[in-house]
Write an enzyme that holds these catalytic residues in place. Structure first.
Site, PDB file in Angstrom:
ATOM      1  N   HIS A  72     -44.629 -39.415 -15.302  1.00  0.00           N
ATOM      2  CA  HIS A  72     -43.194 -39.691 -15.303  1.00  0.00           C
ATOM      3  C   HIS A  72     -42.715 -39.693 -13.856  1.00  0.00           C
ATOM      4  O   HIS A  72     -42.985 -38.743 -13.116  1.00  0.00           O
ATOM      5  CB  HIS A  72     -42.430 -38.589 -16.047  1.00  0.00           C
ATOM      6  CG  HIS A  72     -42.784 -38.459 -17.486  1.00  0.00           C
ATOM      7  ND1 HIS A  72     -42.003 -38.990 -18.493  1.00  0.00           N
ATOM      8  CD2 HIS A  72     -43.826 -37.846 -18.093  1.00  0.00           C
ATOM      9  CE1 HIS A  72     -42.557 -38.711 -19.660  1.00  0.00           C
ATOM     10  NE2 HIS A  72     -43.660 -38.015 -19.449  1.00  0.00           N
ATOM     11  N   GLY A 128     -47.320 -29.813 -23.292  1.00  0.00           N
ATOM     12  CA  GLY A 128     -46.111 -30.611 -23.475  1.00  0.00           C
ATOM     13  C   GLY A 128     -46.355 -32.084 -23.722  1.00  0.00           C
ATOM     14  O   GLY A 128     -45.410 -32.859 -23.846  1.00  0.00           O
ATOM     15  N   GLN A 129     -47.626 -32.507 -23.819  1.00  0.00           N
ATOM     16  CA  GLN A 129     -47.920 -33.924 -24.033  1.00  0.00           C
ATOM     17  C   GLN A 129     -47.557 -34.343 -25.450  1.00  0.00           C
ATOM     18  O   GLN A 129     -47.864 -33.637 -26.415  1.00  0.00           O
ATOM     19  CB  GLN A 129     -49.402 -34.198 -23.765  1.00  0.00           C
ATOM     20  CG  GLN A 129     -49.762 -35.665 -23.788  1.00  0.00           C
ATOM     21  CD  GLN A 129     -51.220 -35.928 -23.400  1.00  0.00           C
ATOM     22  OE1 GLN A 129     -52.046 -35.022 -23.348  1.00  0.00           O
ATOM     23  NE2 GLN A 129     -51.517 -37.186 -23.144  1.00  0.00           N
ATOM     24  N   HIS A 183     -50.142 -40.460 -18.686  1.00  0.00           N
ATOM     25  CA  HIS A 183     -48.979 -41.088 -18.077  1.00  0.00           C
ATOM     26  C   HIS A 183     -48.302 -40.109 -17.134  1.00  0.00           C
ATOM     27  O   HIS A 183     -48.319 -38.902 -17.338  1.00  0.00           O
ATOM     28  CB  HIS A 183     -47.988 -41.623 -19.121  1.00  0.00           C
ATOM     29  CG  HIS A 183     -47.491 -40.616 -20.110  1.00  0.00           C
ATOM     30  ND1 HIS A 183     -48.275 -40.115 -21.130  1.00  0.00           N
ATOM     31  CD2 HIS A 183     -46.272 -40.030 -20.245  1.00  0.00           C
ATOM     32  CE1 HIS A 183     -47.572 -39.269 -21.858  1.00  0.00           C
ATOM     33  NE2 HIS A 183     -46.341 -39.185 -21.333  1.00  0.00           N
ATOM     34  N   ASP A 194     -39.071 -45.761 -19.257  1.00  0.00           N
ATOM     35  CA  ASP A 194     -39.029 -44.912 -20.445  1.00  0.00           C
ATOM     36  C   ASP A 194     -37.791 -45.322 -21.241  1.00  0.00           C
ATOM     37  O   ASP A 194     -36.700 -45.429 -20.666  1.00  0.00           O
ATOM     38  CB  ASP A 194     -38.942 -43.449 -20.026  1.00  0.00           C
ATOM     39  CG  ASP A 194     -39.203 -42.480 -21.163  1.00  0.00           C
ATOM     40  OD1 ASP A 194     -38.681 -42.698 -22.275  1.00  0.00           O
ATOM     41  OD2 ASP A 194     -39.919 -41.488 -20.937  1.00  0.00           O
ATOM     42  N   ILE A 195     -37.927 -45.560 -22.538  1.00  0.00           N
ATOM     43  CA  ILE A 195     -36.773 -45.984 -23.349  1.00  0.00           C
ATOM     44  C   ILE A 195     -35.857 -44.807 -23.686  1.00  0.00           C
ATOM     45  O   ILE A 195     -34.748 -45.011 -24.152  1.00  0.00           O
ATOM     46  CB  ILE A 195     -37.185 -46.733 -24.635  1.00  0.00           C
ATOM     47  CG1 ILE A 195     -37.995 -45.847 -25.563  1.00  0.00           C
ATOM     48  CG2 ILE A 195     -37.905 -48.026 -24.288  1.00  0.00           C
ATOM     49  CD1 ILE A 195     -38.201 -46.446 -26.945  1.00  0.00           C
TER      50      ILE A 195
END
Length: 145
Positions: free
Chosen positions: A110, A101-102, A108, A39-40
């Site tokens: 986390h 919360g998407q 995906h 994750d950036i």
């Protein structure tokens, strides 16, 4: 009709673009079914996203087989992250639909290495330095081998 069935998969979401190599990523794992990359805007060092290569908006529309591949890869990444980051634990998160919360509408998971007494950063609070991401990817890849 449930609300989630009203939304079609958007082939132009950022993760679909990453899968097509239209956007770069710090890849740590890939097989024929999934891609895992950093994750950036990590909430913890080593924060990794695991996505199916199949077009799936979220957990509500993914096939059971594709979900199984994501789960297996998430476990693999979690185990490697425990080693690579000398973590005390792992947090897994998956959000489905806006109310859940998407933000990016491609399924995906986390995978976030955790250390006792250290809180997660707020979501999307800062973009990580590229050198740090490169170093973290190298650590995770080494732990996967």
């Amino acid at each position: 009709m449930p609300d989630y069935e009203k939304h079609a998969y958007d082939t132009n979401n950022i993760f679909a673009k990453i899968l097509r190599s239209e956007f770069p990523c710090h890849k740590v794992y890939e097989n024929e079914h999934v891609l895992a990359f950093l994750d950036i805007m990590p909430r913890a060092p080593g924060h990794t996203l695991v996505i199916p290569k199949a077009a799936a908006r979220n957990i509500l529309d993914v096939s059971p087989d594709d979900l199984a591949h994501v789960a297996i890869a998430s476990q693999k990444i979690a185990r490697a992250a425990m080693t690579a980051f000398t973590a005390d634990g792992i947090t897994l998160q998956q959000f489905s639909e806006t109310a859940g919360g998407q933000v990016v509408f491609h399924l995906h998971v986390h995978v976030m290495p955790r250390h006792t007494g250290i809180a997660l950063l707020p979501p999307a609070s800062r973009k990580e330095d590229v050198k740090v991401l490169e170093d973290n990817a190298t650590r995770l890849i080494a732990a996967l081998e």
